[in-house]
Write an enzyme that holds these catalytic residues in place. Sequence first.
Site, PDB file in Angstrom:
ATOM      1  N   TRP A 102       0.989  -1.187   0.416  1.00  0.00           N
ATOM      2  CA  TRP A 102      -0.038  -0.087   0.164  1.00  0.00           C
ATOM      3  C   TRP A 102       1.148   1.427   0.007  1.00  0.00           C
ATOM      4  CZ3 TRP A 102      -4.306  -0.360  -2.568  1.00  0.00           C
ATOM      5  CH2 TRP A 102      -5.040  -1.444  -1.911  1.00  0.00           C
ATOM      6  N   ASP A 172      -2.078   6.840   6.558  1.00  0.00           N
ATOM      7  CA  ASP A 172      -3.219   5.293   6.417  1.00  0.00           C
ATOM      8  C   ASP A 172      -3.583   4.056   6.805  1.00  0.00           C
ATOM      9  OD1 ASP A 172      -4.834   3.099   4.910  1.00  0.00           O
ATOM     10  OD2 ASP A 172      -3.060   3.617   3.238  1.00  0.00           O
ATOM     11  N   LYS A 196     -12.433  -2.553   5.680  1.00  0.00           N
ATOM     12  CA  LYS A 196     -11.688  -3.176   6.492  1.00  0.00           C
ATOM     13  C   LYS A 196     -12.625  -3.003   8.511  1.00  0.00           C
ATOM     14  CE  LYS A 196      -9.115  -3.103   2.607  1.00  0.00           C
ATOM     15  NZ  LYS A 196      -7.780  -2.456   2.569  1.00  0.00           N
TER      16      LYS A 196
HETATM   17  C1  LIG Z   1      -7.519  -1.670   1.294  1.00  0.00           C
HETATM   18  C2  LIG Z   1      -6.705  -0.858   1.636  1.00  0.00           C
HETATM   19  C3  LIG Z   1      -7.027   0.222   1.066  1.00  0.00           C
HETATM   20  C4  LIG Z   1      -7.229   0.773  -0.532  1.00  0.00           C
HETATM   21  O1  LIG Z   1      -8.867   0.373  -0.146  1.00  0.00           O
HETATM   22  P1  LIG Z   1     -10.155   0.496  -0.903  1.00  0.00           P
HETATM   23  O2  LIG Z   1     -10.685   1.362  -0.624  1.00  0.00           O
HETATM   24  O3  LIG Z   1      -9.518  -0.325  -2.718  1.00  0.00           O
HETATM   25  O4  LIG Z   1      -9.273   1.987  -2.509  1.00  0.00           O
HETATM   26  C5  LIG Z   1      -5.220   1.437   0.932  1.00  0.00           C
HETATM   27  N1  LIG Z   1      -4.540   1.289   2.071  1.00  0.00           N
HETATM   28  C6  LIG Z   1      -4.517   0.384   2.678  1.00  0.00           C
HETATM   29  C7  LIG Z   1      -3.464   0.119   4.198  1.00  0.00           C
HETATM   30  C8  LIG Z   1      -5.832  -1.048   2.774  1.00  0.00           C
HETATM   31  O5  LIG Z   1      -5.528  -1.811   3.465  1.00  0.00           O
END
Ligand SMILES: *Cc1c(COP(=O)(O)O)cnc(C)c1O
Length: 360
Positions: A102, A172, A196
């Site tokens: 990521w 993030d 998540k």
């Molecule tokens: C799943 C995830 C993303 C991407 O998320 P989307 O909603 O598919 O854009 C980005 N960063 C992390 C840490 C993730 O777990």
Amino acid sequence: MERIINFSAGPAVLPEEVLAQAASEMLDWRGSGMSVMEMSHRGKEFTGICEQAEADLRELLVIPKEYAVLFLQGGASQQFGMLPVNLLRGKKSADYFNTGEWSKKAIKEAKAFCKVNVAASSEDANFTYAPDASALKFDAQAAYVHYTSNETIGGVEYQWVPDSGDVPLVADMSSHILSRPVEVRRFGLIYAGAQKNIGPAGLTIVIVREDLLGGAAAGTPSMLDYKVHADAGSMFNTPPTYAIYIAGLVFQWIKRQGGVAEMQRRALERSGALYDFLDNSRFFKNFVRKQDRSRMNVPFTLADSKLDDSFLAGARQLGMIELKGHRSAGGMRASMYNAMPLAGVQRLVTYMHEFEAKHA
Ligand SMILES: *Cc1c(COP(=O)(O)O)cnc(C)c1O
């Protein structure tokens, strides 16, 4: 009805109570005669739902007044681009930690807008650790510092917050938000996709310090400007209303359980059960440095990868799904977010124990 034990990395398991409540309110939300899905986003019912969700999130994370909470769309992936467009504010570079899949995606997107200084990297060991605080190489000219505080694919979690001084720190937190207390004041901006650890896909949460708003590059589309959303209370256009409603139910569920501190206790209990087993196994292995192991996403491998399919099929027979590792990583991965019951992890550990006895 028996619920399956879902180890998906996202979209992922939600609290059963929340789903039951949503079901009971599906046709008639509290005497309104309609489903939340059918409500005007500007009507008093939905405005109330949205305000309550924001208030509960603020309470759970102790978000200070000078931070805006935005309910956006586009996923965390859209944030990869929105960040540089909004936060560069005339500067030419930003600091990024390169600690997994990521991070790499965030860096790639930022490079279209600025020079990226890699302030730390764990690429030398295939992204199996978080860098040490002493290894960080900040650039004083950077507009902001970005890191992925839980690498969902690699299973690496920072148990500490980097000190970026006066340069705004951006995280993030998609895959571990609300699973541990966080000192929001240490950050300029926090973002997380909802699917998540919060609710349905389609909602992205941004928590941003207000002094960072208003500096979007000339020509930035309105939808990509944080200030436009902040000024409109996340109602610049139609927000993802049903996803916000479910997120709100999840926030209330977390409050009833005992808040973020209780989520942290459960995360340690769940992941501890699995890591304890892995550390004593000669058949299964996790490659992440111990102090940086994620409490949410636990990748592991079998001693013989030819047995992977048989492992997955046996798990499915016992009602456990989505244990296959990310396509870029291979092996297995168990994601265990806030709504994963301890019993789910215990069933997995028992199964792994039996599988090992049979095959090792
Ligand atoms: C799943 C995830 C993303 C991407 O998320 P989307 O909603 O598919 O854009 C980005 N960063 C992390 C840490 C993730 O777990």
